[in-house]
Design a protein around this motif. Structure first.
Motif, PDB file in Angstrom:
ATOM      1  N   PRO A   1      30.869  36.695  45.453  1.00 43.71           N
ATOM      2  CA  PRO A   1      29.827  36.387  46.151  1.00 43.71           C
ATOM      3  C   PRO A   1      30.201  35.252  47.216  1.00 43.71           C
ATOM      4  CG  PRO A   1      29.592  35.494  44.150  1.00 43.71           C
ATOM      5  CD  PRO A   1      30.674  36.191  44.214  1.00 43.71           C
ATOM      6  N   GLY A   2      29.570  35.026  48.505  1.00 49.87           N
ATOM      7  CA  GLY A   2      29.949  34.164  49.490  1.00 49.87           C
ATOM      8  C   GLY A   2      29.222  34.258  50.662  1.00 49.87           C
ATOM      9  N   TYR A   3      29.478  33.531  51.732  1.00 49.50           N
ATOM     10  CA  TYR A   3      28.742  33.371  52.832  1.00 49.50           C
ATOM     11  C   TYR A   3      29.334  33.879  54.022  1.00 49.50           C
ATOM     12  CZ  TYR A   3      27.323  29.934  49.412  1.00 49.50           C
ATOM     13  OH  TYR A   3      27.037  29.396  48.143  1.00 49.50           O
ATOM     14  N   ILE A   4      28.707  34.241  55.271  1.00 43.63           N
ATOM     15  CA  ILE A   4      29.461  35.045  56.259  1.00 43.63           C
ATOM     16  C   ILE A   4      28.205  35.131  57.338  1.00 43.63           C
ATOM     17  CG2 ILE A   4      28.861  37.547  55.648  1.00 43.63           C
ATOM     18  CD1 ILE A   4      31.818  38.219  56.760  1.00 43.63           C
ATOM     19  N   GLY A   5      28.926  35.107  58.638  1.00 45.83           N
ATOM     20  CA  GLY A   5      28.023  35.333  59.821  1.00 45.83           C
ATOM     21  C   GLY A   5      27.245  34.142  60.396  1.00 45.83           C
ATOM     22  N   GLY A   6      27.952  32.928  59.973  1.00 43.68           N
ATOM     23  CA  GLY A   6      27.284  31.682  60.276  1.00 43.68           C
ATOM     24  C   GLY A   6      27.897  30.794  61.337  1.00 43.68           C
ATOM     25  N   THR A   7      27.596  29.654  61.622  1.00 46.53           N
ATOM     26  CA  THR A   7      28.294  28.780  62.505  1.00 46.53           C
ATOM     27  C   THR A   7      29.015  27.617  61.922  1.00 46.53           C
ATOM     28  OG1 THR A   7      26.364  28.010  62.815  1.00 46.53           O
ATOM     29  CG2 THR A   7      27.002  29.335  64.572  1.00 46.53           C
ATOM     30  N   THR A   8      28.651  27.319  60.592  1.00 51.07           N
ATOM     31  CA  THR A   8      29.289  26.107  60.055  1.00 51.07           C
ATOM     32  C   THR A   8      30.556  26.381  59.343  1.00 51.07           C
ATOM     33  OG1 THR A   8      26.919  25.158  59.666  1.00 51.07           O
ATOM     34  CG2 THR A   8      28.892  24.394  58.264  1.00 51.07           C
TER      35      THR A   8
ATOM     36  N   THR B   1      28.277  25.121  52.204  1.00 53.75           N
ATOM     37  CA  THR B   1      27.827  24.870  50.894  1.00 53.75           C
ATOM     38  C   THR B   1      26.688  25.585  50.612  1.00 53.75           C
ATOM     39  OG1 THR B   1      26.309  23.030  51.005  1.00 53.75           O
ATOM     40  CG2 THR B   1      28.838  22.663  50.793  1.00 53.75           C
ATOM     41  N   TYR B   2      26.354  26.157  49.687  1.00 55.95           N
ATOM     42  CA  TYR B   2      25.073  26.612  49.040  1.00 55.95           C
ATOM     43  C   TYR B   2      23.865  26.017  49.499  1.00 55.95           C
ATOM     44  CZ  TYR B   2      21.641  29.176  46.196  1.00 55.95           C
ATOM     45  OH  TYR B   2      20.658  29.914  45.817  1.00 55.95           O
ATOM     46  N   GLU B   3      23.796  24.630  49.374  1.00 62.19           N
ATOM     47  CA  GLU B   3      22.726  24.150  49.908  1.00 62.19           C
ATOM     48  C   GLU B   3      22.554  24.187  51.165  1.00 62.19           C
ATOM     49  OE1 GLU B   3      24.796  22.755  47.549  1.00 62.19           O
ATOM     50  OE2 GLU B   3      23.713  23.169  45.738  1.00 62.19           O
ATOM     51  N   GLU B   4      23.613  24.152  52.097  1.00 55.88           N
ATOM     52  CA  GLU B   4      23.531  24.314  53.452  1.00 55.88           C
ATOM     53  C   GLU B   4      23.024  25.630  53.735  1.00 55.88           C
ATOM     54  OE1 GLU B   4      27.111  21.190  55.013  1.00 55.88           O
ATOM     55  OE2 GLU B   4      27.441  23.206  54.498  1.00 55.88           O
ATOM     56  N   VAL B   5      23.428  26.796  53.238  1.00 57.55           N
ATOM     57  CA  VAL B   5      22.976  27.850  53.645  1.00 57.55           C
ATOM     58  C   VAL B   5      21.584  28.162  53.236  1.00 57.55           C
ATOM     59  CG1 VAL B   5      23.474  30.314  53.253  1.00 57.55           C
ATOM     60  CG2 VAL B   5      25.430  28.929  53.531  1.00 57.55           C
ATOM     61  N   CYS B   6      21.262  27.505  52.404  1.00 61.30           N
ATOM     62  CA  CYS B   6      19.861  27.787  51.825  1.00 61.30           C
ATOM     63  C   CYS B   6      18.851  27.103  52.804  1.00 61.30           C
ATOM     64  CB  CYS B   6      19.449  26.956  50.482  1.00 61.30           C
ATOM     65  SG  CYS B   6      20.057  28.146  49.031  1.00 61.30           S
TER      66      CYS B   6
ATOM     67  N   ALA C   1      24.655  34.249  56.076  1.00 56.18           N
ATOM     68  CA  ALA C   1      23.888  35.044  55.080  1.00 56.18           C
ATOM     69  C   ALA C   1      24.581  35.225  53.985  1.00 56.18           C
ATOM     70  CB  ALA C   1      24.056  36.828  55.593  1.00 56.18           C
ATOM     71  N   GLU C   2      23.888  35.251  52.706  1.00 56.37           N
ATOM     72  CA  GLU C   2      24.697  35.344  51.188  1.00 56.37           C
ATOM     73  C   GLU C   2      25.105  36.815  51.112  1.00 56.37           C
ATOM     74  OE1 GLU C   2      22.493  34.438  47.838  1.00 56.37           O
ATOM     75  OE2 GLU C   2      21.630  32.604  48.666  1.00 56.37           O
ATOM     76  N   ALA C   3      26.346  37.062  51.025  1.00 55.87           N
ATOM     77  CA  ALA C   3      26.803  38.276  50.840  1.00 55.87           C
ATOM     78  C   ALA C   3      27.952  38.668  49.839  1.00 55.87           C
ATOM     79  CB  ALA C   3      27.679  38.387  52.345  1.00 55.87           C
ATOM     80  N   ILE C   4      28.365  39.631  49.485  1.00 50.97           N
ATOM     81  CA  ILE C   4      29.174  39.987  48.547  1.00 50.97           C
ATOM     82  C   ILE C   4      30.260  40.568  49.528  1.00 50.97           C
ATOM     83  CG2 ILE C   4      28.003  40.099  46.740  1.00 50.97           C
ATOM     84  CD1 ILE C   4      27.833  43.109  46.961  1.00 50.97           C
TER      85      ILE C   4
ATOM     86  N   GLY D   1      11.918  40.367  48.889  1.00 50.13           N
ATOM     87  CA  GLY D   1      10.983  39.750  48.279  1.00 50.13           C
ATOM     88  C   GLY D   1      10.461  38.578  48.118  1.00 50.13           C
ATOM     89  N   ASN D   2      10.721  37.758  47.482  1.00 48.05           N
ATOM     90  CA  ASN D   2      10.070  36.489  47.614  1.00 48.05           C
ATOM     91  C   ASN D   2      11.388  35.482  48.443  1.00 48.05           C
ATOM     92  OD1 ASN D   2       7.585  36.719  46.410  1.00 48.05           O
ATOM     93  ND2 ASN D   2       8.374  36.344  44.403  1.00 48.05           N
ATOM     94  N   ASP D   3      12.401  35.965  48.467  1.00 48.65           N
ATOM     95  CA  ASP D   3      13.380  35.161  48.959  1.00 48.65           C
ATOM     96  C   ASP D   3      13.281  35.374  50.668  1.00 48.65           C
ATOM     97  OD1 ASP D   3      14.525  34.495  46.747  1.00 48.65           O
ATOM     98  OD2 ASP D   3      15.936  36.163  46.563  1.00 48.65           O
ATOM     99  N   ILE D   4      13.079  34.161  51.487  1.00 47.01           N
ATOM    100  CA  ILE D   4      12.891  34.234  52.834  1.00 47.01           C
ATOM    101  C   ILE D   4      13.757  33.449  53.662  1.00 47.01           C
ATOM    102  CG2 ILE D   4      11.038  33.892  54.490  1.00 47.01           C
ATOM    103  CD1 ILE D   4       8.939  34.561  52.400  1.00 47.01           C
ATOM    104  N   GLY D   5      14.419  33.847  54.669  1.00 46.01           N
ATOM    105  CA  GLY D   5      15.202  33.289  55.379  1.00 46.01           C
ATOM    106  C   GLY D   5      16.434  34.018  56.016  1.00 46.01           C
ATOM    107  N   THR D   6      16.940  33.813  57.071  1.00 46.56           N
ATOM    108  CA  THR D   6      18.265  34.375  57.547  1.00 46.56           C
ATOM    109  C   THR D   6      19.202  34.457  56.739  1.00 46.56           C
ATOM    110  OG1 THR D   6      19.053  32.281  58.365  1.00 46.56           O
ATOM    111  CG2 THR D   6      17.642  33.707  60.161  1.00 46.56           C
ATOM    112  N   GLN D   7      19.353  33.605  55.424  1.00 45.18           N
ATOM    113  CA  GLN D   7      20.348  34.017  54.605  1.00 45.18           C
ATOM    114  C   GLN D   7      20.224  35.011  53.573  1.00 45.18           C
ATOM    115  OE1 GLN D   7      18.256  31.426  54.884  1.00 45.18           O
ATOM    116  NE2 GLN D   7      17.782  30.780  52.868  1.00 45.18           N
TER     117      GLN D   7
END
Length: 181
Positions: free
Chosen positions: A34-41, A45-50, A57-60, A91-97
């Motif tokens: 699991p990790g993060y991709i496609g962003g600018t930072t 951290t998880y907190e920043e991505v959230c 995006a949260e990705a695998i 589902g209930n998870d909303i946001g670009t991540q």
């Protein structure tokens, strides 16, 4: 000596805890990270991505043996185990991540992914249009240690019991031929 043909796939399809738990079960998948991709930072951290502010995006990241499981088969599981018709939401998870996005690592993956999305839309497989983006993979940032193997390490947590577990059971029901014995 047999040479194992390994390849890497990177998928974003909502919460990476769910995705990791599903793809870990597939015969031929060596590793799911699991990790993060496609962003600018850099090094988010998880907190920043959230917050949605980093555009990650949260990705695998999936390392797989293409002699045991094809990229096409991984795409089938990807599209069957999340809603690719909702923009920035699962589902209930909303946001670009939580967006639906395929990050290709080579030209063949790009072609296969784009064709897959095209066919899904042309044949109206879903009630709404597939909004999954297909993008060139850039830097993949590994998620914090506590996210690694999250479902297997935390099955008693409420999110795992109420959200992840039903998704894994649904996958097991419909993709029995792909499950590692």
């Amino acid at each position: 000596m047999t040479v194992v043909k390994e390849q890497t796939a990177i998928f974003a399809n909502g919460c990476f805890w769910c995705s990791e738990a599903i793809f870990q079960k597939i015969n031929g998948v060596k590793e799911v990270l699991p990790g993060y991709i496609g962003g600018t930072t850099e090094n988010p951290t998880y907190e920043e991505v959230c917050t949605g502010q980093t555009n990650h995006a949260e990705a695998i990241k999936i390392v797989f043996n293409e002699e045991l499981v094809s990229y096409q088969e991984l795409l089938e599981v990807f599209f069957a185990t999340h809603d690719p018709t909702t923009l920035n939401r699962q589902g209930n998870d909303i946001g670009t991540q939580y967006r639906s996005e395929i990050f290709y690592t080579n030209g063949s993956q790009k072609e296969q992914a784009m064709l897959f999305v095209k066919i899904l839309n042309e044949e109206n497989i879903f009630e709404k249009k597939v909004v999954t983006k297909v993008s060139k993979a850039d830097t993949f940032y590994l998620a914090e240690n506590y996210h690694q193997n999250y479902f297997n390490n935390n099955p008693e947590k409420s999110y795992c019991a109420m959200v992840v577990s039903p998704k894994v059971k649904k996958f097991e029901k419909f993709f029995q031929e792909h499950i590692t014995k």
